[in-house]
Design an enzyme around this catalytic site. Structure first.
Site, PDB file in Angstrom:
ATOM      1  N   SER A 281       0.819  -1.266  -0.072  1.00 14.10           N
ATOM      2  CA  SER A 281       0.124   0.009  -0.081  1.00 14.10           C
ATOM      3  C   SER A 281       1.014   1.274  -0.028  1.00 14.10           C
ATOM      4  O   SER A 281       0.260   2.291  -0.100  1.00 14.10           O
ATOM      5  CB  SER A 281      -0.864   0.034   1.090  1.00 14.10           C
ATOM      6  OG  SER A 281      -0.240   0.250   2.427  1.00 14.10           O
TER       7      SER A 281
ATOM      8  N   LYS B 253      -6.803   4.587   7.773  1.00 12.16           N
ATOM      9  CA  LYS B 253      -5.592   5.497   7.355  1.00 12.16           C
ATOM     10  C   LYS B 253      -6.244   7.021   7.199  1.00 12.16           C
ATOM     11  O   LYS B 253      -5.566   7.864   7.503  1.00 12.16           O
ATOM     12  CB  LYS B 253      -5.319   4.874   6.028  1.00 12.16           C
ATOM     13  CG  LYS B 253      -4.464   3.453   6.020  1.00 12.16           C
ATOM     14  CD  LYS B 253      -4.323   3.138   4.684  1.00 12.16           C
ATOM     15  CE  LYS B 253      -3.116   1.770   4.906  1.00 12.16           C
ATOM     16  NZ  LYS B 253      -3.058   1.282   3.385  1.00 12.16           N
TER      17      LYS B 253
END
Ligand SMILES: Nc1ncnc2c1ncn2[C@@H]1O[C@H](COP(=O)(O)OP(=O)(O)OP(=O)(O)O)[C@@H](O)[C@H]1O
Ligand SMILES: [Mg+2]
Length: 809
Positions: free
Chosen positions: A705, A748
């Site tokens: 990611s 996130k």
């Protein structure tokens, strides 16, 4: 005092030998030039095996040279002598520490030189004394002392004891063989309680330590009590031995004597029908077993064990073990407690009262309670709260207990490696105990409990000592937990009525089968706004209480609170926030306590002085001001975080150097990003090495990611243009420049918001995950959805014409 003089003990000399014949001497042989004693000093004669009491005349045989010397000096100078018992009768050369420091001072009234160098004395005890210190410089023991005068106390307390003692003494004398009849008359005639106590203590056939104890008891009431106790015990024995016959009258050595006394005591207790501790204990256990509400099988088992207990008898190790075991059995809640009907309205009120926000979580909890209400005996799922530290997992559990009127018990599973910690050790182990589930049940005392299995993700993997998660499975599985078997109890225990709630920071360390049994409820962490609300409504109040500041004395402005949230903490939960608020209020408390102020206002400008410089202020802006740095977003067990990916050029030969927290996946990701960036910028990079650093904080697993961020850092480096400071990104990349989806969007996103980021770039294919992001966070952020890496470059760096646009795929 004359009564005392009339009493002559049997010969029980210093050496234990009978006094022999010999000439009575008026005085001892003259000594040499010995220095005179200080006025408060006494010559000391140590006694091996008798205690001299004031008012008692006693024969004494001395053999040791130093004792003979003291006796002779005392007789010659007509001095008082101090008689002290020695602790170990065998010891010949005694020093200060071998002696008791309380004794009786008295005079030598006869001095007889016997055969074979033995010297026999007749001594008259006069008064108690206590040693201050021993002096040296004499051929015998000399000590400085204080005389302990007997207070001439009276009063009913003493009088009553005095009469009781006298009665007992007369009774005892009647039972004693070979005692002159006059003795009873003499005892009756004694008028002073203190004298009676000492004389009786002297006569009792008790251990020297007990007699010494009486001697050292200066308080008359206490002394009388002790003598009465000694005499009563002795009297029991005397009465009994009269029945038992001649046996007890023989002389025993100390051990035999003790044995016989014990035997006699037991008999006496039996006859008196009292004091039989074991019988009482067995009786208590029996009652407890009957009233514990055990199921039939367990009851039978308990009764069998009780029989065994009676058989093994007191004193043995097995007795204690069985007793402990039966205590455990009887103290467990076997009976299903009547379930209080769940009042959903009340439950909602309690949940709202204890926790701000968490609407989804609360709704889920209420649903769960509603199901339980409709079907109390049905199998309900096990709730498991998952989320970063300090988001309220444990405290929600407490709240549920409160909302449903249940007892809360917490079982900490963090660091549990051994199955036996959960399921207990078999009774055959020394010191075995039930496991922590049964222990919690005993503490709860009712099946009507909420049991929180805290940090279930931190139990160790199964190893040498068995797998804790398989034991937990048995606890949590409704198919099995109505017959949970603890190794120590060794009978089934029904856990099915207990409400279990688990907590965990992460899901992936929980064993699969265990996870399947649970209903996962995620607590992702709080937004800035939520934290400020939680602080206002809960944390400030609690910390005010803790610091002893009254609400009206402290004024923490909204701006200050927001600044604490933003610049002094960067966490998903509110634990550090609460700590910082605590520090702030303690500062306020100090100011008020010093008398400098009645009321203290804390604003943003005061914070550096109280909490130090802001820790997280402007970090992003600072770090990303140079080309080659991009702000990535990482998923972490503590609720997501930002991380700075830094790329730099160093002279070299075109290699890629990777440092920092990197797993295999991330290395591949970085390699892919570099290849892509090079084709993209057309930079040949022959004379330089590229160094990419990924700081700690990201989980290595989370590698892919970071693809977009690594790529942007590289493009920024190669084009020498910085990445926008207010942008953070997440996304995987393919070699052809596609942006691929990732996990943990919610965490996130919240992390980005906490760090002061305005824009989050994420894969378009993650768009649906934005629904999970709290609306408040969504409003505050701009989202840029990425299909290809160019989209990211365009937005975060600006127009950069790719040298070779990679083919679309
Ligand atoms: N929404 C909330 N409203 C009010 N107080 C909260 C809220 N969330 C958390 N708190 C408070 O924050 C503190 C920390 O919460 P708690 O101990 O339950 O965290 P936790 O999630 O169990 O963390 P850990 O994983 O570290 O055990 C508690 O005092 C709790 O009351
Ligand atoms: Mg907790």
């Amino acid at each position: 005092m004359t009564e005392g003089r009339a009493l002559m003990q049997m010969w029980s000399g210093e050496d234990g030998s009978r006094g022999g014949s010999g000439a009575v001497q008026a005085a001892a042989p003259a000594g040499g030039a010995i220095k005179p004693l200080p006025p408060d000093a006494l010559i000391i004669i140590p006694m091996r095996n008798s205690v001299l009491f004031p008012g008692v005349m006693s024969p004494l045989t001395v053999g040791r040279a130093s004792s003979v010397a003291s006796a002779q000096e005392a007789v010659k100078s007509e001095l008082r002598v101090g008689f002290l018992l020695q602790r170990d009768p065998q010891k010949t050369d005694v020093i200060a520490s071998d002696l008791y420091w309380v004794g009786t001072a008295g005079r030598i009234v006869r001095y007889i030189t016997g055969q074979e160098g033995a010297h026999h004395l007749v001594v008259q005890g006069e008064v108690r004394f206590r040693v201050l210190d021993f002096l040296s410089g004499w051929p015998y023991l000399v000590a400085r002392v204080v005389i302990v005068e007997q207070p001439s106390a009276g009063g009913p307390e003493i009088e009553a004891r005095f009469l009781q003692l006298k009665e007992l003494a007369v009774e005892a004398i009647g039972l004693l063989p070979h005692v002159p009849d006059e003795l009873a008359g003499v005892v009756r005639g004694i008028e002073a309680p203190a004298v009676l106590a000492d004389i009786v203590a002297n006569l009792i056939d008790a251990k020297n330590e007990d007699k010494q104890d009486v001697l050292e008891t200066f308080d008359l009431v206490k002394r009388l009590d002790k003598v009465i106790a000694l005499l009563s015990a002795r009297l029991e024995v005397l009465k009994l031995s009269k029945e038992i016959g001649e046996k007890t009258r023989a002389k025993f050595d100390e051990r035999q004597r003790e044995h016989v006394l014990r035997e006699q005591l037991r008999q006496i207790q039996k006859e008196l029908g009292e004091g039989d501790e074991q019988a009482a204990e067995v009786e208590d256990l029996k009652n407890a077993i009957q009233s514990a509400g055990m199921p039939q099988e367990v009851l039978k088992h308990a009764e069998r064990e009780l029989k065994r207990l009676q058989r093994v008898g007191e004193g043995g190790a097995e007795y204690a073990m069985l007793r402990t075991y039966l205590e455990w059995l009887t103290e467990l809640p076997w009976q299903a407690a009547p379930q209080q009907a769940i009042d959903l309205g009340e439950a909602r009120r309690v949940l709202d009262e204890d926790h701000f926000g968490l609407d989804k979580v609360k709704r889920r909890i209420l649903e769960y309670l509603a199901v339980r209400k409709l079907n109390p005996d049905g199998r309900s799922p096990i709730l498991c709260f998952v989320g970063p530290p300090g988001v309220g997992k444990t405290s929600l559990g407490q709240s549920i207990a409160r909302a449903t009127g249940r007892v809360f018990q917490r079982v900490a599973l963090g660091g549990v490696h051994d199955e036996a910690e959960i399921r207990g050790h078999r009774r055959t182990y020394i010191g075995a105990l039930p496991g922590n589930i049964i222990q919690a049940m005993r503490r709860a005392g009712t099946t009507n409990a909420v049991m929180m299995l805290d940090e279930i993700d931190k139990t160790g993997a199964g190893g040498f000592h068995g797998d804790p998660s398989s034991a937990l499975l048995e606890v949590l599985d409704p198919e099995q937990n109505h017959r949970f078997r603890d190794n120590y109890l060794a009978v089934d225990f029904d856990l099915s009525r207990v409400m279990f709630i688990c907590t965990a920071n992460v899901l992936d360390t929980i064993a699969g089968p265990l996870r399947d049994r649970m209903e996962i409820i995620q607590l992702p962490g709080y937004t800035e706004e939520e934290k400020i609300q939680i602080a206002r409504r809960y944390l400030v109040k609690r910390q005010l209480d803790a610091s002893g500041v009254r609400p009206e004395q402290a004024n923490l402005t909204d701006a200050a609170l927001a600044a604490i949230v933003r610049e002094y903490t960067r966490e998903a939960g509110v634990r550090n926030l609460e700590r910082e608020i605590g520090s702030t209020l303690r500062f306020v408390a100090m100011r008020i306590a010093e008398g400098n102020a009645q009321q203290v206002t804390v604003d943003v400008s005061d914070l550096p002085a109280i909490l130090g410089p802001g820790r997280f202020e402007n970090e992003v802006a600072l770090r990303t001001s140079t080309p080659g740095v991009a702000t990535g977003l990482a998923w972490t067990p503590v609720g997501g975080d930002i991380l700075f990916i830094e790329a730099s050029k160093v002279p070299g030969s075109g290699r890629l150097i990777l440092t920092g927290q990197l797993g295999e996946v991330m290395k591949e990701s970085a390699q892919a990003a570099l290849t892509l960036a090079r084709t993209w910028t057309g930079d040949a990079l022959k004379e330089v090495d590229i160094h990419v650093h990924v700081p700690a904080g990201a989980t290595p697993k989370d590698g892919p990611s970071a693809g977009v961020a690594i790529f942007l850092a590289l493009v920024s480096l190669l084009t020498d243009r910085p990445v926008r400071a207010d942008v953070a990104m997440t996304g995987e990349i393919s070699l052809r420049g596609l942006v691929l989806p990732i996990g943990g969007v919610k965490e996130k996103t919240l992390a980005a918001l906490r760090a002061g980021i305005r824009t989050v770039m994420l894969p378009r294919r993650n768009e649906k995950d934005l629904e999970d992001v709290p609306a408040e966070a969504r409003q505050k952020l701009q989202f840029v959805l990425l299909d290809r890496v160019e989209d990211a470059v365009r937005f975060a760096i600006g127009e950069v014409a790719p040298a070779h646009a990679p083919e679309a795929s």
